[in-house]
Motif scaffolding. Sequence first.
Motif, PDB file in Angstrom:
ATOM      1  N   ASP A 267       0.787  -1.231  -0.061  1.00 24.96           N
ATOM      2  CA  ASP A 267      -0.035   0.095   0.059  1.00 24.96           C
ATOM      3  C   ASP A 267       0.713   1.186  -0.065  1.00 24.96           C
ATOM      4  OD1 ASP A 267      -2.603  -1.397  -0.014  1.00 24.96           O
ATOM      5  OD2 ASP A 267      -2.687  -1.355   2.286  1.00 24.96           O
ATOM      6  N   GLN A 268       1.965   1.327   0.959  1.00 29.80           N
ATOM      7  CA  GLN A 268       2.943   2.308   0.657  1.00 29.80           C
ATOM      8  C   GLN A 268       3.604   2.561  -0.580  1.00 29.80           C
ATOM      9  OE1 GLN A 268       3.947   4.498   3.235  1.00 29.80           O
ATOM     10  NE2 GLN A 268       1.971   3.455   4.158  1.00 29.80           N
ATOM     11  N   LEU A 269       3.910   1.269  -1.477  1.00 29.92           N
ATOM     12  CA  LEU A 269       4.320   1.647  -2.641  1.00 29.92           C
ATOM     13  C   LEU A 269       3.021   2.399  -3.671  1.00 29.92           C
ATOM     14  CD1 LEU A 269       6.420   1.082  -4.993  1.00 29.92           C
ATOM     15  CD2 LEU A 269       5.646  -1.001  -5.224  1.00 29.92           C
ATOM     16  N   LYS A 270       2.127   1.800  -3.521  1.00 33.02           N
ATOM     17  CA  LYS A 270       0.911   2.292  -4.429  1.00 33.02           C
ATOM     18  C   LYS A 270       0.641   3.741  -4.024  1.00 33.02           C
ATOM     19  CE  LYS A 270      -1.894  -2.006  -4.468  1.00 33.02           C
ATOM     20  NZ  LYS A 270      -3.027  -2.594  -3.889  1.00 33.02           N
ATOM     21  N   GLU A 271       1.101   4.350  -2.672  1.00 38.72           N
ATOM     22  CA  GLU A 271       0.609   5.678  -2.309  1.00 38.72           C
ATOM     23  C   GLU A 271       1.870   6.463  -3.218  1.00 38.72           C
ATOM     24  OE1 GLU A 271      -0.984   8.916  -0.286  1.00 38.72           O
ATOM     25  OE2 GLU A 271      -1.354   6.972  -0.663  1.00 38.72           O
ATOM     26  N   VAL A 272       3.089   6.061  -3.032  1.00 38.04           N
ATOM     27  CA  VAL A 272       4.126   6.812  -3.986  1.00 38.04           C
ATOM     28  C   VAL A 272       3.487   6.786  -5.321  1.00 38.04           C
ATOM     29  CG1 VAL A 272       6.381   6.499  -4.757  1.00 38.04           C
ATOM     30  CG2 VAL A 272       5.843   5.918  -2.207  1.00 38.04           C
ATOM     31  N   PHE A 273       3.127   5.733  -6.138  1.00 36.24           N
ATOM     32  CA  PHE A 273       2.877   5.767  -7.553  1.00 36.24           C
ATOM     33  C   PHE A 273       1.600   6.751  -7.438  1.00 36.24           C
ATOM     34  CE2 PHE A 273       4.522   1.040  -8.474  1.00 36.24           C
ATOM     35  CZ  PHE A 273       5.776   1.788  -8.589  1.00 36.24           C
ATOM     36  N   ALA A 274       0.728   6.737  -6.568  1.00 34.25           N
ATOM     37  CA  ALA A 274      -0.263   7.841  -6.565  1.00 34.25           C
ATOM     38  C   ALA A 274       0.057   9.235  -6.714  1.00 34.25           C
ATOM     39  CB  ALA A 274      -1.230   7.298  -5.692  1.00 34.25           C
ATOM     40  N   THR A 275       0.921   9.379  -5.957  1.00 31.83           N
ATOM     41  CA  THR A 275       1.387  10.795  -5.377  1.00 31.83           C
ATOM     42  C   THR A 275       2.679  11.397  -6.093  1.00 31.83           C
ATOM     43  OG1 THR A 275       2.210  10.242  -3.209  1.00 31.83           O
ATOM     44  CG2 THR A 275       0.019  10.513  -3.493  1.00 31.83           C
ATOM     45  N   CYS A 276       3.609  10.725  -6.136  1.00 29.41           N
ATOM     46  CA  CYS A 276       4.934  11.106  -6.452  1.00 29.41           C
ATOM     47  C   CYS A 276       5.641  11.139  -7.704  1.00 29.41           C
ATOM     48  CB  CYS A 276       5.812  10.501  -5.349  1.00 29.41           C
ATOM     49  SG  CYS A 276       5.474  10.755  -3.464  1.00 29.41           S
ATOM     50  N   VAL A 277       5.116  10.137  -8.692  1.00 33.40           N
ATOM     51  CA  VAL A 277       5.591   9.929  -9.978  1.00 33.40           C
ATOM     52  C   VAL A 277       4.661  10.140 -11.060  1.00 33.40           C
ATOM     53  CG1 VAL A 277       7.243   8.173  -8.881  1.00 33.40           C
ATOM     54  CG2 VAL A 277       4.876   7.500  -9.810  1.00 33.40           C
ATOM     55  N   PRO A 278       5.193  10.126 -12.269  1.00 33.34           N
ATOM     56  CA  PRO A 278       4.082  10.491 -13.673  1.00 33.34           C
ATOM     57  C   PRO A 278       3.260   9.064 -13.623  1.00 33.34           C
ATOM     58  CG  PRO A 278       6.291  11.130 -13.897  1.00 33.34           C
ATOM     59  CD  PRO A 278       6.493  10.410 -12.731  1.00 33.34           C
ATOM     60  N   HIS A 279       2.294   9.075 -14.393  1.00 35.73           N
ATOM     61  CA  HIS A 279       1.733   7.897 -14.882  1.00 35.73           C
ATOM     62  C   HIS A 279       2.514   6.792 -15.264  1.00 35.73           C
ATOM     63  CE1 HIS A 279      -1.790   5.733 -16.038  1.00 35.73           C
ATOM     64  NE2 HIS A 279      -1.286   5.268 -17.522  1.00 35.73           N
ATOM     65  N   GLN A 280       3.607   6.997 -15.886  1.00 43.04           N
ATOM     66  CA  GLN A 280       4.345   5.875 -16.365  1.00 43.04           C
ATOM     67  C   GLN A 280       5.885   6.304 -15.921  1.00 43.04           C
ATOM     68  OE1 GLN A 280       3.975   3.520 -19.401  1.00 43.04           O
ATOM     69  NE2 GLN A 280       1.966   3.830 -18.002  1.00 43.04           N
ATOM     70  N   ILE A 281       6.626   5.099 -15.490  1.00 50.89           N
ATOM     71  CA  ILE A 281       7.996   5.128 -14.810  1.00 50.89           C
ATOM     72  C   ILE A 281       9.004   4.202 -15.471  1.00 50.89           C
ATOM     73  CG2 ILE A 281       6.931   5.571 -12.736  1.00 50.89           C
ATOM     74  CD1 ILE A 281       7.589   2.551 -11.922  1.00 50.89           C
ATOM     75  N   ALA A 282      10.224   4.640 -15.198  1.00 56.12           N
ATOM     76  CA  ALA A 282      11.373   3.875 -15.875  1.00 56.12           C
ATOM     77  C   ALA A 282      11.467   2.421 -15.083  1.00 56.12           C
ATOM     78  CB  ALA A 282      12.670   4.715 -16.001  1.00 56.12           C
ATOM     79  N   GLY A 283      11.374   2.415 -13.765  1.00 60.08           N
ATOM     80  CA  GLY A 283      11.602   1.064 -13.313  1.00 60.08           C
ATOM     81  C   GLY A 283      11.542   1.315 -11.881  1.00 60.08           C
ATOM     82  N   LEU A 284      12.063  -0.076 -11.216  1.00 59.41           N
ATOM     83  CA  LEU A 284      12.292  -0.309  -9.686  1.00 59.41           C
ATOM     84  C   LEU A 284      13.699  -0.999  -9.527  1.00 59.41           C
ATOM     85  CD1 LEU A 284      11.416  -0.503  -6.698  1.00 59.41           C
ATOM     86  CD2 LEU A 284      10.502  -2.806  -7.413  1.00 59.41           C
ATOM     87  N   PHE A 285      14.376  -0.384  -8.590  1.00 53.20           N
ATOM     88  CA  PHE A 285      15.623  -0.859  -8.331  1.00 53.20           C
ATOM     89  C   PHE A 285      15.550  -1.571  -6.936  1.00 53.20           C
ATOM     90  CE2 PHE A 285      18.009   1.430 -11.540  1.00 53.20           C
ATOM     91  CZ  PHE A 285      19.078   0.619 -11.690  1.00 53.20           C
ATOM     92  N   ALA A 286      15.961  -2.717  -6.732  1.00 57.35           N
ATOM     93  CA  ALA A 286      15.614  -3.430  -5.407  1.00 57.35           C
ATOM     94  C   ALA A 286      16.861  -4.616  -5.222  1.00 57.35           C
ATOM     95  CB  ALA A 286      14.330  -4.112  -5.207  1.00 57.35           C
ATOM     96  N   GLU A 287      17.410  -4.429  -4.219  1.00 55.35           N
ATOM     97  CA  GLU A 287      18.261  -5.826  -3.699  1.00 55.35           C
ATOM     98  C   GLU A 287      17.125  -6.735  -3.077  1.00 55.35           C
ATOM     99  OE1 GLU A 287      21.661  -3.564  -1.306  1.00 55.35           O
ATOM    100  OE2 GLU A 287      19.871  -2.254  -1.249  1.00 55.35           O
TER     101      GLU A 287
END
Length: 511
Positions: A267-287
Motif C-alpha cells: 500500500d505504501q508503494l501504491k501511495e508513492v505511485f499515486a502521489t509522487c511519480v508520473p503515470h509511467q515510470i522507468a522502473g524499480l531498483f531493489a536488492e
Amino acid sequence: MFTRTNAPCLSRKNGIWKAVGSVMNFHRSSGALCQKAVMDQSSVQMPPCDYKPEPYQGMSKERLLQIRQHKCNPMTTKVTYYQRPVFIHHGYMQWLWDMDGRRYLDMFAGVATVSVGHCHPKVREATEKQLGRLWHTSAIYVHPQIQEYAEKLTSHLPEPLRVVYLTNSGSEANDLALLMARLHTGNYAITTLRGAYHGGSGMTIDLTSNAAYKFPVTSGQGCHSTMCPDVFRGPWGGSHCRDSPVQTTRECNCSPGQCLANNKYIDQLKEVFATCVPHQIAGLFAEPIQGVGGVVQYPRNFLRDAYKLVREKGGICIADEVQTGFARTGSHYWGFQGHDVIPDMVTMAKGIANGFPMGAVVTTEEIARSFGKGLHFNTFGGGPLSCAVASSVLDVIKEDGLQETCEEVGTYLLEQLAKLRDKHEIVGDVRGKGLMIGVEMVKDKVSRDPLPPEHMDEIFEDTKDMGVLIGKGGNYAQVFRLKPPLCVTKADADFFLAVFDQALQNYTERR
C-alpha cells in the motif's frame, strides 16, 4: 584482558591516529593474546590452519598511518574500521593475517566481495595463467575470454536474461542499468526502497536512500523511494514474514497464506505511485536482501507484488545482486530466485571475481537493443584478465560445492545466533539467508531503539581483538553484518559464535 607491553598502541581520535602507551603503560591487547583470552573461557578453539604467510617486511605502522593521514584522501581515513586499526598483510581462504603475524577469521570478506576465499589456489592459477598470455586489449578486439565468460555467466540465469555488458564495479553496473531503463521505457522516474545502497557514482547516489552516503549537493532527480518493508524495525511485521530460518519475535495473527505486513508495505508503494511519480515510470531498483541497509529481508511476496505494479506502470524491474549473487544466499544462485520473480535486468559485482574489480549488467535482448541508440564504451570492462578470473570463480563455486556450504553453514549460524538473541537483551533481531546474515542490536527488546554507535563500537572492537572481523550496517549503524567467504566451515562458525557471545557478555558486564 590487559597486558604490559613495550610496543606503542596506535589509536584514533577525531580522525587522527597517534601512538599511545609505552613500557609502563597498559593497553588492551589485540590479536593472539585476546584470542587466547576467549579460548581460556570457552571450549571452542580457533580452528587450525596449515598455511604459513610470508613475514611482513615493509613500512612501519606509524609510517603507513602518516601517509594515510596526509597523502590519501580524508575519506580513506573516515571509512577506516576500528579505533585500533587492523594492518592486514596476507590472506588465504577464510583467514587474514596482520603485519605481526596474528591470524583473523574473516567474516566480512572485504565487504561481501571475496566470494570463494582469499587467494584461492584455483583462482590464483587461472589468474597467473592469463597474466602470462594477455592482460588487456579492451572490447574493440575480439578476444576469447569475454565471449566465453558471457556464455558461462548467462547459463546460470533464467530466460530471457541472456545479454551481458561487463563493467568494473557495482556502481558502474547500476549506473548503466539506470541509463538503459530510461532509454528502453522512454520514462524517467525510478523507484527504490528506503535504506537501499546502489552505489557511489553521480547517478547511483540518486538511487541510494541512506543518509550516510548523501552529500549536500543536488541529487535525487527522478528517483523516488518507498518505505522499506522491514518486518523487524518497520511499523508492520510478524513471525512468519521472511524467507529465513529465523523469524522476528513480533506477534503475528495472519491466517495461512496471508501477510498483513506485506499488504501494508505494498500500500505504501501504491501511495508513492499515486502521489509522487508520473503515470509511467522507468522502473524499480531493489536488492533481494538489503546489504548496506542492514541485511533487511522483506515479506515473502513483496517483490512479486511490487514487480507487478511496476510493470503495470510501464517500468522494468532491476535486481541489484551486487551482494546477494553468486550463491551467497545458499538456497539459490541469485537472491531474486528466493522471491519467485524474474527481473528484467540484473546487476552484479563484488563476488563476481573474488575481489578483482569487475561488474556486470545482464538483461534481455529487447532491452539491450534499446541501448544501441547511442555509443557507449568501457575501457576496462570485460578485459581478458577480469574475465579469466571471473570464469574461474564460477568454476570454483560449482567444484567446491560452495552453494551447499552457504546453505548448511549459513543455516547453522542463523539458528545458533537466534539462541544468542534469546540470551542477550541487546540482540534484537537475527536475519538472513545462507551466508548473508544481519544481527540487529538494540537498547532493549521492548523499545527496539538502536544501540548507539559508540556502544556498537565496543562490541566491534572486542570481536576484532579476539580474532574475528565482522562488518556493520543499517540506517543507524546498528546492525552487525556477517558475509564471509563462502568456504567457511562449521568449526569457523563455532569460533565466531564463541567470540561474539563473549563480546556481548563483556559489554553487558561493563554496563
